[in-house]
Design a protein around this motif. Structure first.
Motif, PDB file in Angstrom:
ATOM      1  N   ARG A   1       0.839  -1.214   0.000  1.00 37.09           N
ATOM      2  CA  ARG A   1       0.000   0.000   0.000  1.00 37.09           C
ATOM      3  C   ARG A   1       0.865   1.252   0.000  1.00 37.09           C
ATOM      4  NH1 ARG A   1      -4.213  -1.629   4.793  1.00 37.09           N
ATOM      5  NH2 ARG A   1      -5.165  -3.394   3.733  1.00 37.09           N
TER       6      ARG A   1
ATOM      7  N   ARG B   1      -0.698  11.834   1.720  1.00 36.43           N
ATOM      8  CA  ARG B   1      -0.652  10.372   1.881  1.00 36.43           C
ATOM      9  C   ARG B   1       0.730   9.831   1.535  1.00 36.43           C
ATOM     10  NH1 ARG B   1      -5.461  10.274  -1.596  1.00 36.43           N
ATOM     11  NH2 ARG B   1      -7.218  10.956  -0.305  1.00 36.43           N
TER      12      ARG B   1
ATOM     13  N   THR C   1      -0.650   3.456  10.462  1.00 40.17           N
ATOM     14  CA  THR C   1      -1.087   2.388   9.556  1.00 40.17           C
ATOM     15  C   THR C   1      -1.775   2.995   8.334  1.00 40.17           C
ATOM     16  OG1 THR C   1      -1.458   0.910  11.404  1.00 40.17           O
ATOM     17  CG2 THR C   1      -2.582   0.365   9.349  1.00 40.17           C
ATOM     18  N   ILE C   2      -1.366   2.560   7.166  1.00 40.12           N
ATOM     19  CA  ILE C   2      -2.050   2.984   5.942  1.00 40.12           C
ATOM     20  C   ILE C   2      -3.226   2.040   5.732  1.00 40.12           C
ATOM     21  CG2 ILE C   2      -1.837   3.323   3.461  1.00 40.12           C
ATOM     22  CD1 ILE C   2      -0.107   5.256   5.119  1.00 40.12           C
ATOM     23  N   THR C   3      -4.428   2.578   5.732  1.00 41.09           N
ATOM     24  CA  THR C   3      -5.606   1.720   5.676  1.00 41.09           C
ATOM     25  C   THR C   3      -6.037   1.438   4.241  1.00 41.09           C
ATOM     26  OG1 THR C   3      -7.235   3.509   5.678  1.00 41.09           O
ATOM     27  CG2 THR C   3      -6.393   2.806   7.822  1.00 41.09           C
ATOM     28  N   ALA C   4      -6.863   0.402   4.102  1.00 41.54           N
ATOM     29  CA  ALA C   4      -7.394   0.054   2.779  1.00 41.54           C
ATOM     30  C   ALA C   4      -8.234   1.205   2.230  1.00 41.54           C
ATOM     31  CB  ALA C   4      -8.237  -1.219   2.885  1.00 41.54           C
ATOM     32  N   ASN C   5      -8.964   1.890   3.113  1.00 41.70           N
ATOM     33  CA  ASN C   5      -9.778   3.005   2.641  1.00 41.70           C
ATOM     34  C   ASN C   5      -8.921   4.162   2.128  1.00 41.70           C
ATOM     35  OD1 ASN C   5     -12.094   1.649   3.201  1.00 41.70           O
ATOM     36  ND2 ASN C   5     -12.626   2.797   5.040  1.00 41.70           N
ATOM     37  N   GLU C   6      -7.783   4.367   2.767  1.00 39.12           N
ATOM     38  CA  GLU C   6      -6.875   5.412   2.266  1.00 39.12           C
ATOM     39  C   GLU C   6      -6.338   5.034   0.886  1.00 39.12           C
ATOM     40  OE1 GLU C   6      -4.503   5.564   5.960  1.00 39.12           O
ATOM     41  OE2 GLU C   6      -4.672   7.734   5.815  1.00 39.12           O
TER      42      GLU C   6
ATOM     43  N   ALA D   1      -9.099   5.644  -1.592  1.00 34.19           N
ATOM     44  CA  ALA D   1      -9.250   7.078  -1.848  1.00 34.19           C
ATOM     45  C   ALA D   1      -8.140   7.573  -2.771  1.00 34.19           C
ATOM     46  CB  ALA D   1      -9.219   7.845  -0.524  1.00 34.19           C
TER      47      ALA D   1
END
Lengths: 257, 134
Positions: B24, B87, B98-103, B106
């Motif tokens: 990610r 980001r 933590t880099i999230t799946a939603n980020e 987006a």
């Protein structure tokens, strides 16, 4: 397999210590464990904070908010680790007044801020809330060998923001206070070695569009600073990432709110 | 690789159904540089020049430069570029967040948005473009 409901909420509270914001599995398991106690009216202060945290991670802002409010009403000041986490949750849902109020309660207990974890939490709250007076107070009681508050204060001063930071943050809160699910201000060094402030904001995707919220924040802050005529650069102060969140594990519904 | 478009295709190929956080971070970083180069290839971006005398880096200077307009679409595109930059900074320099799946989602949507803008900006005679970015 369905998690077994617990009789002691501190077990769940402890399991959520350092839980990652993306650890939905742990959050949903905690929801299953705590919701029965909530329905029976047997949830204590610790349990309400744990349930609120789990609900927020799983994407249920309304449930989290209800439990945060309830936890605030039955708060036990002596339980400092639980108060500390409640402060964190108030930050996440953009409840500035109560975050600062409870954070100050922690800060005023003699000796507590010699511990790194509550000190960092207090500094994060002071920075995020825009409360420069509180930040200055923290510099007066922190250990000189670990100057967390002083580092933050110095960054704000170097950016020329000390006198405007409170208003800056208030403008953001006014826009996100009813939709935020996670929010933090991070000081991060950019490619040229300068400290910049990054606002990481997760909002309830069922209530607002991140791009619209971001444009509102940009316009409101531009309007404020342009009126002042000061030579500010939005790059330094509010590089933002707004992300939409919504319930992520539909199976959590099975436990019933 | 000769253009932002080449990078665009590569970033898309990095996306898999299951991925570790490290991947990610790679995508956030490469995704940002894709749009950074994409901007520089637009007629507007081609007029940007880096001033070595200034105390700030090239990314900050590009964002400053893009703000000097009253063109709504360009300002919206700049806002997208700025958040993609945020980001990227988190992905590259802040390993504790933590880099999230939603980020990631987006970021990829923003990548598509900006490439739509680049296509419109590069072909101004074919379309006046939408009033706001898709």
């Amino acid at each position: 397999m369905m998690p077994i409901p617990v009789t002691r909420s501190d077990q769940v509270f402890n399991s959520l210590t350092n839980v990652d914001i993306e650890d939905v599995d742990t959050a949903v398991r905690s929801l299953f464990q705590l919701r029965p106690l909530a329905r029976q009216g047997k949830l204590d202060f610790t349990g309400r904070v744990a349930l609120a945290q789990a609900a927020l991670i799983a994407g249920y802002r309304d449930e989290a908010l209800a439990q945060i409010d309830a936890a605030y009403r039955v708060r036990e000041i002596g339980l400092l680790p639980v108060i500390d986490r409640l402060v964190m949750l108030f930050r996440y849902v953009a409840d500035r007044d109560r975050a600062v109020e409870l954070s100050r309660v922690i800060a005023e207990v003699p000796g507590v801020l010699k511990n790194k974890v509550p000190m960092i939490n207090c500094v994060l709250t002071a920075l995020w809330s825009g409360d420069v007076n509180y930040l200055t107070f923290l510099t007066s009681i922190e250990e000189s060998s670990e100057p967390y508050a002083m580092d933050v204060l110095t960054t704000l001063r170097d950016l020329g923001m000390l006198e405007h930071w409170n208003t800056h943050q208030q403008i953001i809160f006014n826009i996100v206070k009813n939709i935020q699910m996670h929010g933090e201000v991070l000081i991060v060094m950019d490619d040229s070695g300068r400290d910049i402030l990054i606002h990481r904001i997760f909002i309830d995707g069922t209530r607002a569009d991140p791009s619209d919220v971001e444009m509102k924040i940009e316009a409101a802050l531009d309007s404020y600073f342009e009126t002042l005529g000061s030579g500010y650069r939005d790059y330094d102060l509010r590089v933002m990432t707004l992300v939409s969140e919504s319930p992520r594990h539909i199976q959590a519904e099975g436990a019933g709110a | 690789v000769n253009s932002g478009t080449d990078l665009f295709e590569d970033v898309k190929s990095l996306v898999a159904s299951e991925m570790e956080e490290a991947r990610r971070r790679t995508i956030l970083s490469r995704g940002y540089y894709t749009v950074y180069h994409g901007f520089l290839e637009t007629p507007c971006g081609q007029q940007f020049s880096f001033d070595k005398e200034k105390r700030v880096g090239i990314h900050a200077q590009l964002l400053d430069y893009l703000k000097q307009t009253s063109h709504d679409q360009q300002l919206q595109a700049r806002a997208v570029l700025k958040r993609m930059y945020a980001r990227r900074i988190l992905a590259d320099y802040n390993l504790s967040s933590t880099i999230t799946a939603n980020e990631l989602d987006a970021h990829l949507k923003d990548l598509d948005r900006l490439f739509s803008f680049f296509n419109t900006a590069s072909n101004p005679t074919t379309s006046a473009g939408p009033e706001r970015l898709p």
